[in-house]
Motif scaffolding. Structure first.
Motif, PDB file in Angstrom:
ATOM      1  N   GLY A   6     103.969  -2.355 105.414  1.00 17.29           N
ATOM      2  CA  GLY A   6     105.202  -2.511 104.659  1.00 17.29           C
ATOM      3  C   GLY A   6     105.202  -3.792 103.838  1.00 17.29           C
ATOM      4  O   GLY A   6     104.153  -4.417 103.623  1.00 17.29           O
ATOM      5  N   ARG A   7     106.388  -4.173 103.420  1.00 19.72           N
ATOM      6  CA  ARG A   7     106.525  -5.339 102.550  1.00 19.72           C
ATOM      7  C   ARG A   7     107.722  -6.175 103.002  1.00 19.72           C
ATOM      8  O   ARG A   7     108.748  -5.632 103.403  1.00 19.72           O
ATOM      9  CB  ARG A   7     106.757  -4.904 101.084  1.00 19.72           C
ATOM     10  CG  ARG A   7     105.705  -3.925 100.557  1.00 19.72           C
ATOM     11  CD  ARG A   7     105.769  -3.796  99.049  1.00 19.72           C
ATOM     12  NE  ARG A   7     105.435  -5.058  98.419  1.00 19.72           N
ATOM     13  CZ  ARG A   7     104.177  -5.490  98.226  1.00 19.72           C
ATOM     14  NH1 ARG A   7     103.150  -4.743  98.558  1.00 19.72           N
ATOM     15  NH2 ARG A   7     103.952  -6.661  97.671  1.00 19.72           N
ATOM     16  N   ARG A  65     112.589 -20.417  95.970  1.00 22.82           N
ATOM     17  CA  ARG A  65     111.564 -19.428  95.642  1.00 22.82           C
ATOM     18  C   ARG A  65     111.677 -18.236  96.563  1.00 22.82           C
ATOM     19  O   ARG A  65     112.332 -18.294  97.591  1.00 22.82           O
ATOM     20  CB  ARG A  65     110.168 -20.030  95.809  1.00 22.82           C
ATOM     21  CG  ARG A  65     109.863 -20.287  97.291  1.00 22.82           C
ATOM     22  CD  ARG A  65     108.402 -20.490  97.544  1.00 22.82           C
ATOM     23  NE  ARG A  65     107.970 -21.734  96.943  1.00 22.82           N
ATOM     24  CZ  ARG A  65     106.698 -22.087  96.825  1.00 22.82           C
ATOM     25  NH1 ARG A  65     105.749 -21.271  97.251  1.00 22.82           N
ATOM     26  NH2 ARG A  65     106.362 -23.230  96.289  1.00 22.82           N
ATOM     27  N   ILE A  66     110.983 -17.168  96.172  1.00 25.13           N
ATOM     28  CA  ILE A  66     110.792 -16.032  97.062  1.00 25.13           C
ATOM     29  C   ILE A  66     109.304 -15.732  97.068  1.00 25.13           C
ATOM     30  O   ILE A  66     108.677 -15.640  96.012  1.00 25.13           O
ATOM     31  CB  ILE A  66     111.563 -14.781  96.585  1.00 25.13           C
ATOM     32  CG1 ILE A  66     113.068 -15.052  96.597  1.00 25.13           C
ATOM     33  CG2 ILE A  66     111.230 -13.581  97.472  1.00 25.13           C
ATOM     34  CD1 ILE A  66     113.878 -13.950  95.911  1.00 25.13           C
ATOM     35  N   VAL A  67     108.721 -15.595  98.244  1.00 25.63           N
ATOM     36  CA  VAL A  67     107.324 -15.166  98.355  1.00 25.63           C
ATOM     37  C   VAL A  67     107.323 -13.733  98.879  1.00 25.63           C
ATOM     38  O   VAL A  67     107.872 -13.457  99.945  1.00 25.63           O
ATOM     39  CB  VAL A  67     106.533 -16.084  99.299  1.00 25.63           C
ATOM     40  CG1 VAL A  67     105.118 -15.545  99.506  1.00 25.63           C
ATOM     41  CG2 VAL A  67     106.473 -17.504  98.740  1.00 25.63           C
ATOM     42  N   ALA A  68     106.739 -12.821  98.102  1.00 26.58           N
ATOM     43  CA  ALA A  68     106.682 -11.406  98.475  1.00 26.58           C
ATOM     44  C   ALA A  68     105.335 -11.120  99.117  1.00 26.58           C
ATOM     45  O   ALA A  68     104.295 -11.510  98.592  1.00 26.58           O
ATOM     46  CB  ALA A  68     106.884 -10.538  97.237  1.00 26.58           C
ATOM     47  N   VAL A 122     113.393 -10.893 104.501  1.00 26.06           N
ATOM     48  CA  VAL A 122     114.140  -9.715 104.054  1.00 26.06           C
ATOM     49  C   VAL A 122     113.151  -8.577 103.841  1.00 26.06           C
ATOM     50  O   VAL A 122     112.076  -8.777 103.261  1.00 26.06           O
ATOM     51  CB  VAL A 122     114.880 -10.004 102.727  1.00 26.06           C
ATOM     52  CG1 VAL A 122     115.570  -8.742 102.201  1.00 26.06           C
ATOM     53  CG2 VAL A 122     115.892 -11.128 102.917  1.00 26.06           C
ATOM     54  N   ALA A 123     113.516  -7.373 104.291  1.00 25.24           N
ATOM     55  CA  ALA A 123     112.672  -6.193 104.069  1.00 25.24           C
ATOM     56  C   ALA A 123     113.558  -5.032 103.642  1.00 25.24           C
ATOM     57  O   ALA A 123     114.509  -4.691 104.346  1.00 25.24           O
ATOM     58  CB  ALA A 123     111.915  -5.825 105.335  1.00 25.24           C
ATOM     59  N   VAL A 124     113.253  -4.439 102.499  1.00 24.43           N
ATOM     60  CA  VAL A 124     114.045  -3.294 102.026  1.00 24.43           C
ATOM     61  C   VAL A 124     113.779  -2.082 102.915  1.00 24.43           C
ATOM     62  O   VAL A 124     114.706  -1.381 103.329  1.00 24.43           O
ATOM     63  CB  VAL A 124     113.715  -2.984 100.551  1.00 24.43           C
ATOM     64  CG1 VAL A 124     114.460  -1.735 100.087  1.00 24.43           C
ATOM     65  CG2 VAL A 124     114.051  -4.181  99.671  1.00 24.43           C
ATOM     66  N   GLU A 125     112.506  -1.836 103.199  1.00 24.04           N
ATOM     67  CA  GLU A 125     112.123  -0.763 104.121  1.00 24.04           C
ATOM     68  C   GLU A 125     111.506  -1.392 105.369  1.00 24.04           C
ATOM     69  O   GLU A 125     111.119  -2.561 105.359  1.00 24.04           O
ATOM     70  CB  GLU A 125     111.104   0.176 103.449  1.00 24.04           C
ATOM     71  CG  GLU A 125     111.577   0.791 102.145  1.00 24.04           C
ATOM     72  CD  GLU A 125     112.716   1.782 102.351  1.00 24.04           C
ATOM     73  OE1 GLU A 125     112.901   2.238 103.504  1.00 24.04           O
ATOM     74  OE2 GLU A 125     113.431   2.076 101.375  1.00 24.04           O
TER      75      GLU A 125
END
Lengths: 139, 139
Positions: free
Chosen positions: B79-80, B88-91, B109-112
């Motif tokens: 997943g992501r 900042r945001i690190v993906a 944070v995880a959308v899925e």
């Protein structure tokens, strides 16, 4: 991996110079592994509380060794390795992890090339002996 | 994973009782993740030099928090996730790792649904605050 705002800004705000070797950003392990081909030569890709986070390519037999002062962390990313110990062998495939307890003699062996994530306190010799250890490279 | 000789023998030879919670054997992260479904409740699957090695399932937004005394290690297995920080945001996707430096506020944070390997010193509250932290379970 996406860094959506400037790494330099955060580093400056934390008083970190641009000369520091470990960037404060995401680390793609496959991309790091693609930058070198030598076996048994771990590359440092990050740090955690004074430990080096390393990726390594392995094939063949390493030397028997032990670390008296630290456990030895292995997480297989690709391929398969055996962790030989004097009284057992633990076989690991992708997504499998093993921690060799401190003081336990072991020898990693891989029939085919395998890629592994390692964690060791900074300065730990990979052979258990500073005289024979490979230099630790940061990438 | 195959353990080719008895775990009990090695544990006995090292003076480890059968009651100890962390077995000296290989750890299949996917198999450990398959044993639970709750989000944001890390499970301890191993130990390394006084650190807990944990797997966690995440979905949605965690709380903003920081750890003043420890870096915070994330390796995405499936997943992501986004690691939000104040500037900042690190993906991160599968095979991507990030270490939040000690003292830096962050919110995963995880959308899925995503699965993550975490490493923290034993006893570190997951929310940065012992009053709101989830109990750490060993599996």
């Amino acid at each position: 991996m996406t860094v959506r705002s400037g790494d330099a800004n955060m580093r400056a705000s934390r008083g970190i110079s641009d000369q520091e070797q470990i960037p404060v950003q995401a680390i793609n392990l496959a991309a790091k592994l693609a930058t070198f081909s030598e076996y048994w030569q771990p590359r440092v890709v990050g740090q955690f509380n004074g430990n080096d986070l390393m990726v390594v390519k392995v094939k063949g037999e390493f030397v028997w060794h032990k670390h008296d002062d630290t456990d030895d962390f292995f997480l297989v990313l690709n391929g398969r390795i055996d962790i030989q110990m004097r009284d057992r062998i633990v076989a690991l495939g992708p997504g499998e992890m093993f921690v060799v307890p401190k003081g336990v003699e072991h020898r990693p062996v891989a029939v085919e090339e395998a890629h592994v994530l390692l964690i060791e306190p900074q300065g730990t010799p990979n052979t258990g002996d500073a005289k024979t250890a490979v230099a630790r490279k940061v990438i």
